[in-house]
Enzyme design. Structure first.
Site, PDB file in Angstrom:
ATOM      1  N   ASN A 221       0.881  -1.166   0.000  1.00 42.90           N
ATOM      2  CA  ASN A 221       0.000   0.000   0.000  1.00 42.90           C
ATOM      3  C   ASN A 221       0.920   1.217   0.000  1.00 42.90           C
ATOM      4  OD1 ASN A 221      -1.695   2.117   0.455  1.00 42.90           O
ATOM      5  ND2 ASN A 221      -2.647   1.281   2.286  1.00 42.90           N
ATOM      6  N   VAL A 222       0.963   1.946  -1.109  1.00 45.69           N
ATOM      7  CA  VAL A 222       1.952   3.028  -1.224  1.00 45.69           C
ATOM      8  C   VAL A 222       1.758   4.145  -0.197  1.00 45.69           C
ATOM      9  CG1 VAL A 222       2.477   2.666  -3.681  1.00 45.69           C
ATOM     10  CG2 VAL A 222       0.635   4.242  -3.032  1.00 45.69           C
TER      11      VAL A 222
ATOM     12  N   ASN B 144       4.379   4.586  -9.871  1.00 46.56           N
ATOM     13  CA  ASN B 144       3.289   4.664 -10.846  1.00 46.56           C
ATOM     14  C   ASN B 144       1.898   4.506 -10.222  1.00 46.56           C
ATOM     15  OD1 ASN B 144       1.906   4.041 -13.598  1.00 46.56           O
ATOM     16  ND2 ASN B 144       1.610   2.156 -12.387  1.00 46.56           N
TER      17      ASN B 144
ATOM     18  N   SER C  78       1.170  13.668 -14.386  1.00 44.22           N
ATOM     19  CA  SER C  78       0.042  13.684 -15.328  1.00 44.22           C
ATOM     20  C   SER C  78       0.015  15.022 -16.055  1.00 44.22           C
ATOM     21  CB  SER C  78      -1.266  13.512 -14.567  1.00 44.22           C
ATOM     22  OG  SER C  78      -2.369  13.862 -15.389  1.00 44.22           O
TER      23      SER C  78
ATOM     24  N   TYR D 127      -7.015  15.555  -7.784  1.00 45.70           N
ATOM     25  CA  TYR D 127      -6.116  14.701  -8.577  1.00 45.70           C
ATOM     26  C   TYR D 127      -4.985  15.552  -9.172  1.00 45.70           C
ATOM     27  CZ  TYR D 127      -4.487  11.604 -12.321  1.00 45.70           C
ATOM     28  OH  TYR D 127      -3.705  10.835 -13.148  1.00 45.70           O
TER      29      TYR D 127
ATOM     30  N   ALA E 277      -3.897  18.410  -8.156  1.00 45.36           N
ATOM     31  CA  ALA E 277      -3.029  18.896  -7.075  1.00 45.36           C
ATOM     32  C   ALA E 277      -2.037  17.818  -6.668  1.00 45.36           C
ATOM     33  CB  ALA E 277      -3.887  19.313  -5.878  1.00 45.36           C
ATOM     34  N   SER E 278      -2.511  16.568  -6.610  1.00 45.72           N
ATOM     35  CA  SER E 278      -1.612  15.471  -6.203  1.00 45.72           C
ATOM     36  C   SER E 278      -0.519  15.256  -7.251  1.00 45.72           C
ATOM     37  CB  SER E 278      -2.400  14.178  -5.966  1.00 45.72           C
ATOM     38  OG  SER E 278      -2.846  13.605  -7.188  1.00 45.72           O
ATOM     39  N   LYS E 279      -0.873  15.447  -8.523  1.00 41.37           N
ATOM     40  CA  LYS E 279       0.107  15.244  -9.592  1.00 41.37           C
ATOM     41  C   LYS E 279       1.076  16.438  -9.678  1.00 41.37           C
ATOM     42  CE  LYS E 279      -1.084  11.161 -10.819  1.00 41.37           C
ATOM     43  NZ  LYS E 279      -0.152  10.031 -10.654  1.00 41.37           N
TER      44      LYS E 279
ATOM     45  N   ILE F  60      -4.575   8.025 -21.378  1.00 40.25           N
ATOM     46  CA  ILE F  60      -4.081   6.708 -21.769  1.00 40.25           C
ATOM     47  C   ILE F  60      -5.192   5.689 -21.548  1.00 40.25           C
ATOM     48  CG2 ILE F  60      -2.222   5.021 -21.416  1.00 40.25           C
ATOM     49  CD1 ILE F  60      -1.222   7.908 -22.138  1.00 40.25           C
TER      50      ILE F  60
HETATM   51  N1  LIG Z   1      -4.640   6.473 -17.600  1.00 40.22           N
HETATM   52  C1  LIG Z   1      -4.414   7.763 -17.770  1.00 40.22           C
HETATM   53  O1  LIG Z   1      -5.033   8.397 -18.631  1.00 40.22           O
HETATM   54  C2  LIG Z   1      -3.380   8.479 -16.956  1.00 40.22           C
HETATM   55  C3  LIG Z   1      -3.018   9.786 -17.317  1.00 40.22           C
HETATM   56  C4  LIG Z   1      -2.058  10.469 -16.574  1.00 40.22           C
HETATM   57  C5  LIG Z   1      -1.473   9.849 -15.481  1.00 40.22           C
HETATM   58  N2  LIG Z   1      -1.859   8.584 -15.139  1.00 40.22           N
HETATM   59  C6  LIG Z   1      -1.222   8.004 -13.969  1.00 40.22           C
HETATM   60  O2  LIG Z   1      -0.606   6.783 -14.323  1.00 40.22           O
HETATM   61  C7  LIG Z   1      -0.604   5.903 -13.200  1.00 40.22           C
HETATM   62  C8  LIG Z   1      -1.195   4.555 -13.597  1.00 40.22           C
HETATM   63  O3  LIG Z   1      -2.531   4.756 -14.003  1.00 40.22           O
HETATM   64  P1  LIG Z   1      -3.376   3.662 -14.808  1.00 40.22           P
HETATM   65  O4  LIG Z   1      -4.156   4.396 -15.811  1.00 40.22           O
HETATM   66  O5  LIG Z   1      -2.517   2.533 -15.215  1.00 40.22           O
HETATM   67  O6  LIG Z   1      -4.418   3.216 -13.656  1.00 40.22           O
HETATM   68  P2  LIG Z   1      -4.953   1.773 -13.231  1.00 40.22           P
HETATM   69  O7  LIG Z   1      -6.133   2.067 -12.358  1.00 40.22           O
HETATM   70  O8  LIG Z   1      -5.130   0.885 -14.396  1.00 40.22           O
HETATM   71  O9  LIG Z   1      -3.772   1.192 -12.338  1.00 40.22           O
HETATM   72  C9  LIG Z   1      -3.427   1.763 -11.102  1.00 40.22           C
HETATM   73  C10 LIG Z   1      -2.799   0.680 -10.234  1.00 40.22           C
HETATM   74  O10 LIG Z   1      -2.425   1.279  -8.984  1.00 40.22           O
HETATM   75  C11 LIG Z   1      -2.806   0.384  -7.935  1.00 40.22           C
HETATM   76  N3  LIG Z   1      -3.025   1.122  -6.687  1.00 40.22           N
HETATM   77  C12 LIG Z   1      -4.020   1.988  -6.368  1.00 40.22           C
HETATM   78  N4  LIG Z   1      -3.900   2.405  -5.111  1.00 40.22           N
HETATM   79  C13 LIG Z   1      -2.779   1.801  -4.596  1.00 40.22           C
HETATM   80  C14 LIG Z   1      -2.142   1.829  -3.335  1.00 40.22           C
HETATM   81  N5  LIG Z   1      -2.616   2.563  -2.319  1.00 40.22           N
HETATM   82  N6  LIG Z   1      -1.000   1.096  -3.181  1.00 40.22           N
HETATM   83  C15 LIG Z   1      -0.521   0.338  -4.190  1.00 40.22           C
HETATM   84  N7  LIG Z   1      -1.101   0.245  -5.393  1.00 40.22           N
HETATM   85  C16 LIG Z   1      -2.222   0.980  -5.605  1.00 40.22           C
HETATM   86  C17 LIG Z   1      -4.108  -0.253  -8.441  1.00 40.22           C
HETATM   87  O11 LIG Z   1      -4.395  -1.468  -7.748  1.00 40.22           O
HETATM   88  C18 LIG Z   1      -3.773  -0.477  -9.909  1.00 40.22           C
HETATM   89  O12 LIG Z   1      -3.148  -1.727 -10.119  1.00 40.22           O
HETATM   90  C19 LIG Z   1      -1.391   6.622 -12.093  1.00 40.22           C
HETATM   91  O13 LIG Z   1      -0.510   7.284 -11.224  1.00 40.22           O
HETATM   92  C20 LIG Z   1      -2.211   7.623 -12.881  1.00 40.22           C
HETATM   93  O14 LIG Z   1      -2.593   8.738 -12.098  1.00 40.22           O
HETATM   94  C21 LIG Z   1      -2.779   7.887 -15.840  1.00 40.22           C
END
Ligand SMILES: NC(=O)c1ccc[n+]([C@@H]2O[C@H](COP(=O)([O-])OP(=O)(O)OC[C@H]3O[C@@H](n4cnc5c(N)ncnc54)[C@H](O)[C@@H]3O)[C@@H](O)[C@H]2O)c1
Length: 244
Positions: free
Chosen positions: A58-59, A85, A137, A149, A151-153, A182
């Site tokens: 759990n990050v 990630n 992001s 979201y 703000a966190s990024k 994505i």
């Molecule tokens: N998909 C997009 O369009 C997009 C755009 C910009 C940034 N991002 C960023 O890319 C990263 C990956 O996103 P994604 O689209 O693959 O999402 P996703 O939901 O497919 O995968 C996210 C993963 O993080 C894990 N996770 C969530 N909370 C957690 C925690 N507390 N501890 C450990 N693991 C945890 C989830 O179980 C999941 O496997 C994220 O940080 C997201 O904010 C995604």
């Protein structure tokens, strides 16, 4: 020969979406990959792939991070690469976000990468070499209405720069990636509206949404020795969306 032969890499959120794409690519390029995630069921599947080890994390837990970093170093003898990630998202409007929403978002998306660097960087510094890639992001760069979201990024963006200057003299590089939209489980709600999907594609200069491999390829470059003089950098991977 792979670009990551003999490297040990931790990828958080490695059980889904972008993280899963990076796990597959890094393993293909020769790394021993630790897919660290909170989703144990998905991790079990990830751990069945060649050169991939699933570990629960759990990050937002400082204790989890401390235990994971030690366990990986004890088992594999070193840590070369960390990709922060894992993350959650939310489209809740400004006026509906409460203190609990804010704290949860910042504790996973903000504290997570911080704690990861805090506990993993010392193992990298011990071998005077390491690469950390933080996933921010495009919403940290332009106003898009994803309030807490974004703000966190933004926190990830500032933290990455600060960490690059903190750890550079110890041989540890820190860079950040800024994905656009994505196609992953995080964005699957877009598929419910063809009209919205078409609008987003039309608004993107490269005329498509991103795929996990687009981010994984950039992360591979920053994780590998090909980028050995690059730290504190920011790479936007959004098909030109935020350049407009
Ligand atoms: N998909 C997009 O369009 C997009 C755009 C910009 C940034 N991002 C960023 O890319 C990263 C990956 O996103 P994604 O689209 O693959 O999402 P996703 O939901 O497919 O995968 C996210 C993963 O993080 C894990 N996770 C969530 N909370 C957690 C925690 N507390 N501890 C450990 N693991 C945890 C989830 O179980 C999941 O496997 C994220 O940080 C997201 O904010 C995604």
């Amino acid at each position: 020969m792979g670009k990551l032969d003999n490297k040990v890499a931790i990828i958080t959120g490695g059980a889904s979406g972008i993280g899963e794409g990076m796990v597959d690519l890094f393993a293909k390029e020769g790394a021993i990959v630790i897919a660290a995630d909170i989703n144990e069921e998905a991790l079990e599947k990830a751990g069945q792939k060649a050169n991939v080890h699933g570990m629960k994390l759990n990050v937002s837990s400082d204790e989890d991070w401390q235990a994971l970093a030690k366990a990986v170093n004890d088992r594999f003898g070193k840590i070369d690469i960390l990709v922060n990630n894992a993350g959650i998202s939310s489209e809740k409007p400004f006026e509906e976000i409460d203190a609990q929403d804010w704290q949860k978002m910042l504790s996973i998306n903000g504290f997570g990468p911080f704690a990861g660097m805090k506990h993993v960087a010392p193992y990298m510094a011990a071998q005077k070499k390491g690469s950390i890639v933080n996933i921010s992001s495009y919403t940290a760069l332009i106003g898009q209405g994803f309030n807490h979201y974004s703000a966190s990024k933004g926190a990830v963006r500032a933290l990455s720069k600060a960490a690059a200057t903190t750890f550079g003299r110890q041989g540890v590089r820190v860079n950040a990636l800024f994905p656009g939209i994505i196609e992953t489980p995080m964005t699957q709600s877009l598929n419910t509206s063809k009209e919205l999907l078409d609008r987003l594609i039309q608004a993107t200069p490269l005329q498509r949404l991103g795929q996990a491999i687009d981010i994984a390829n950039a992360a591979l470059f920053l994780a590998s020795d090909d980028s050995s003089y690059i730290t504190g950098s920011e790479l936007v991977i959004d098909g030109g969306y935020s350049a407009q």
